[in-house]
Scaffold this active site. Structure first.
Site, PDB file in Angstrom:
ATOM      1  CG  HIS A 285     -29.358  -2.866  42.247  1.00 51.70           C
ATOM      2  ND1 HIS A 285     -28.917  -1.314  42.186  1.00 51.70           N
ATOM      3  CD2 HIS A 285     -30.313  -3.297  42.541  1.00 51.70           C
ATOM      4  CE1 HIS A 285     -30.052  -1.519  41.920  1.00 51.70           C
ATOM      5  NE2 HIS A 285     -30.617  -2.592  42.112  1.00 51.70           N
TER       6      HIS A 285
ATOM      7  CE  LYS B  20     -19.632   8.754  45.120  1.00 55.51           C
ATOM      8  NZ  LYS B  20     -20.533   8.333  43.898  1.00 55.51           N
ATOM      9  NE  ARG B  21     -23.860   2.488  49.840  1.00 50.87           N
ATOM     10  CZ  ARG B  21     -23.440   1.559  50.339  1.00 50.87           C
ATOM     11  NH1 ARG B  21     -23.183   1.010  51.345  1.00 50.87           N
ATOM     12  NH2 ARG B  21     -23.704   0.984  49.363  1.00 50.87           N
TER      13      ARG B  21
ATOM     14  CE  LYS C 257     -21.193   3.694  48.258  1.00 54.87           C
ATOM     15  NZ  LYS C 257     -21.243   3.599  46.118  1.00 54.87           N
TER      16      LYS C 257
ATOM     17  CB  THR D  25     -28.306   7.732  39.977  1.00 50.17           C
ATOM     18  OG1 THR D  25     -27.638   7.656  41.703  1.00 50.17           O
ATOM     19  CG2 THR D  25     -28.755   6.183  39.598  1.00 50.17           C
TER      20      THR D  25
ATOM     21  CE  LYS E 166     -29.625  11.666  41.392  1.00 47.50           C
ATOM     22  NZ  LYS E 166     -29.688  10.517  42.540  1.00 47.50           N
TER      23      LYS E 166
END
Length: 807
Positions: free
Chosen positions: A348, A536-537, A542, A644, A648
């Protein structure tokens, strides 16, 4: 599962009297929720029991998905939907003056994960059952969720997430299935009476692993699989060893929280114990079940597949070897052969520094038998490579399991399994070409791609009933079971009536979220604004920081020119930072202070609003995602394995604003260049910088008055109350050379945001883009992903298909 409204009402009222001796009007929401849960469980209990019995009687091969995280979210509505009685129950409760939505609010999120990894595991569990596949989950029943996030003066504060305070309606304690797990002590080999070497344990700690099973219901197919979560207890025989408070605390910490702080020795030990605890318990449980089939252990792989979700469960491998050799007398060669055929592994992460490693000394002390087996696995692997590649000692050194006094868990997982997959095409290609290139050269046949998917039942049917209704009226209802049928919506891209209906559903969802924001934060937001969402985290790669820099640019532009033409924007953040990740927590503080600055500036007049919603979890995601207009997927290209949230948000009609990272590449391929907004460097350009080592972040700062003004705001007092945090962020970009190329991609990101602004002004075209995203989202169904895992990695078949073949 057949049931009339009247039957349900009668059953609910009867159980309420039996459990609490009261009528509907006297019961609290918590009491009604508990009773409703018991009614639902009663309805599926026969199917759950029958599924397990059928697996045992038929001897059908099963997959076991091992993950240290699961994020199922709330299960009441999901179970009702999958049973086919959601509308019946909702109507029956309404007749009794009760709101299903209010009862659903009582339920606590099963927040047993940190983000994408745990949610993915839960989506997969839902899809395995809904595809009719024989498969079960294996994890840890944490006493507390990750943590409950609160903001105090803009800072993240972590509070205990007491999700079990009122019990868990959906779990069943299985005392009869408990097993013992050994830690520490000394292990040596000694000959038994037959002259065979057997391990002898001295001074080991023994803990009891007790399973709590949760039913995983397939979508209207009567199949019910099991998510087994393990909790720790002290065996009666070991009570004397746990008399002191310190000993008790160490034992209790084992299944207390996900990812205990590993910045100290005790935290690292707890993490290692956690990983072995649920792995050992799970593998023991599987072997015990398998022995009931009366099949020889050397064909175990024909009946059992174990999947290692990231490296945390990689100890499955030496534990399987231990059980086969130590408890069942199998030779090393046979045990290894069986283990490789049983095990498969999903990677991952692209970032090599994130691949899990354990100090040899720590593993030797805490898991001596595991280390002995791993050491022998490493020795034999090195010997084999030395024979095959005598001229390449560097390859041997790079790929061995134990190097530099550390056990490399990804190496263990790859070498000792038959399959290694990435989770998006780009990710899998980078694994083969860069991160795990040596292993790809050694085992090319083992590497494959399985792009992640999402459980579209939860993220569309449950989260967005307004949109679901429009789809039912437009293309029929087959999409509910076959997500690929969403493609039919493309036929209506020129139909203004359908476009208007989609727009109305989005507006309704935005109004719902706006009400929630006002209730929870006191901030009034306009549903007419562009809802720009990054959920998101919180992690530097990110690039929530890139988003923040752009927000500051918009703010300064409006301050300089209040008449500037610009669409109203609501920027929504949802993210938790790991408790020990101080840089991420500094970014949270900065976002919150910028929000205070902008939201309270009368010159802006509400044209920009910034909202950071506390305690982002599955339930909150179900509110935010249907309301989103823009999906921020702006990680540095080559860093995000898949993502993901991108899938969504796409499914709910948001327009993806993205770098070509992770599954964003495949989203672009699915919808076409005209229906996404792409910006920034490619992964090839990123790696070229790494090779040349010629990136100088300060050059971008020096050459751009816009960037100077924005970055200076972090340190000159423009943004209040971030003296330390602002300096940390400023220095990370300039003094430490901007590790994730935020400044390099800034101009491209600004232009992409300007494009979003222009596109949104043409609402007809925007709605067409939104429609095309919804129509092409079926490609990212977890059902399809699971069928590929089943066919290509696990070699399991749907129950009905297997039964027909057998019949």
């Amino acid at each position: 599962m057949e049931m009339t409204k009247e039957e349900f009402k009668k059953e609910l009222q009867q159980r309420l009297k039996e459990k609490y001796a009261m009528d509907i009007n006297d019961a609290s929401s918590q009491e009604l929720y508990n009773v409703l849960g018991s009614v639902v469980k009663a309805y599926y209990s026969d199917a759950w029991s029958n599924t397990w019995k059928d697996y045992l009687e038929d001897g059908q091969k099963q997959a076991y998905y091992f993950s240290i995280e699961f994020l199922p979210g709330k299960m009441l509505k999901s179970n009702l939907l999958n049973m086919g009685i959601l509308e019946t129950v909702e109507a029956g409760l309404a007749d009794l003056g009760v709101s299903l939505d209010e009862l659903a609010q009582v339920e606590q999120d099963m927040a047993l994960g940190n983000g994408g990894l745990g949610r993915l595991a839960s989506c997969f569990m839902d899809s395995i059952a809904s595809c009719g596949l024989p498969g079960n989950g294996n994890g840890i029943r944490y006493d507390y969720g990750l943590f409950k996030q609160r903001f105090v003066d803009g800072y993240q504060v972590e509070l205990p997430d007491e999700w079990l305070r009122n019990g868990n309606t959906w779990e069943v304690r299985k005392e009869s299935k408990a097993v013992d797990v050994l830690f520490g002590g000394n292990v040596y080999l000694a000959e038994d009476t037959d002259g065979q070497l057997r391990p002898v344990y001295e001074g080991a700690r023994r803990l009891r692993a007790v399973p709590y099973d949760t039913a995983v219901l397939g979508y209207q197919n009567h199949l019910v699989n099991t998510l087994r979560l393990w909790s720790v207890e002290i065996p009666e025989s070991e009570e004397d060893h746990y008399r002191s408070i310190e000993d008790r605390r160490a034992f209790e910490d084992l299944t207390a929280v996900l990812y205990p702080d590993d910045s100290n020795e005790r935290g690292r030990q707890t993490r290692l114990w956690q990983e072995y605890f649920f792995v050992s318990a799970g593998v023991q449980s599987i072997i015990r079940y398998y022995l009931r089939l009366n099949k020889p252990l050397d064909v175990l792989n024909e009946y059992v597949a174990i999947h290692i979700n990231d490296t945390h469960p990689a100890l499955c491998i030496p534990e399987m070897m231990r059980i086969l050799m130590d408890e069942h007398g199998m030779s090393w060669e046979k045990a290894f052969n069986v283990t490789v055929k049983v095990m498969s592994y999903t990677n991952h992460t692209i970032m090599a520094e994130a691949l899990e490693k354990w100090p040899v000394a720590l593993m030797k002390e805490n898991l001596p038998r595991m280390y002995q087996i791993i050491e022998e696995l490493d020795r034999r692997f090195v010997n084999e490579l030395t024979i095959c590649y005598p001229e390449n000692p560097e390859l041997i050194q790079r790929t061995r399991i134990i190097q530099n006094e550390q056990v490399h868990m990804a190496h263990l997982a790859i070498i000792c399994s038959h399959s290694t997959n990435g989770v998006a095409k780009l990710h899998s290609d980078l694994l083969k070409e860069v991160v795990l290139h040596d292993f790809y050269q050694l085992f090319p046949e083992r590497f494959n791609n399985k792009t992640n998917g999402i459980a579209q039942r939860r993220w569309l049917q449950l989260a967005n009933p307004k949109l679901s209704k429009v789809l039912d009226q437009t293309i029929g209802t087959t999409w509910r079971k076959t997500p690929g049928d969403l493609k039919l919506l493309q036929n209506y891209v020129e139909d203004q009536t359908v476009l208007d209906q989609l727009a109305e559903a989005k507006k309704s969802n935005k109004q719902r979220l706006a009400s929630y924001i006002e209730e929870t934060t006191g901030i009034t937001v306009s549903p007419e604004a562009i809802f720009d969402v990054q959920i998101k985290r919180l992690h530097a790669y990110k690039r929530q920081l890139l988003n923040l820099l752009h927000i500051l640019k918009l703010y300064f532009d409006l301050k300089d020119d209040p008449k500037k033409v610009q669409e109203s924007r609501l920027f929504i953040f949802g993210a938790k930072a790991a408790p020990s990740y101080t840089y991420a927590k500094s970014i949270i503080k900065a976002i919150n202070e910028v929000a205070n600055l902008i939201n309270n500036d009368p010159d802006i007049n509400g044209r920009i609003k910034v909202v950071f919603l506390e305690n982002y979890n599955v339930h909150l995601a179900e509110l935010i995602i249907p309301a989103a207009d823009v999906s921020e997927q702006i990680s540095l290209a080559s860093k995000e394995a898949s993502g993901t949230s991108n899938m969504k948000l796409m499914l709910n009609g948001a327009i993806t604003l993205a770098t070509l990272d992770g599954a964003n590449v495949e989203i672009r391929d699915a919808v076409g260049d005209d229906n996404v907004v792409i910006f920034g460097m490619t992964e090839r350009e990123v790696y070229q910088y790494y090779e040349r080592q010629d990136y100088v972040a300060k050059d971008y700062y020096d050459q751009s008055p816009v960037l100077q003004r924005i970055l200076n705001a972090f340190v000159d007092g423009t943004i209040p109350n971030i003296y330390f945090e602002g300096r940390e962020i400023f220095d990370s970009l300039l003094k430490h050379n901007d590790e994730y190329f935020v400044l390099r991609d800034f101009d491209a990101y600004v232009k992409a945001q300007e494009k979003i602004d222009g596109l949104y002004r043409d609402q007809h075209h925007w709605q067409q883009m939104s429609l095309m995203n919804i129509a092409n989202a079926g490609r990212f169904s977890a059902d399809d992903t699971m069928m590929r895992y089943a066919e290509e990695i696990w070699h399991i078949e749907p129950v009905e298909q297997y039964s027909k073949k057998k019949g």
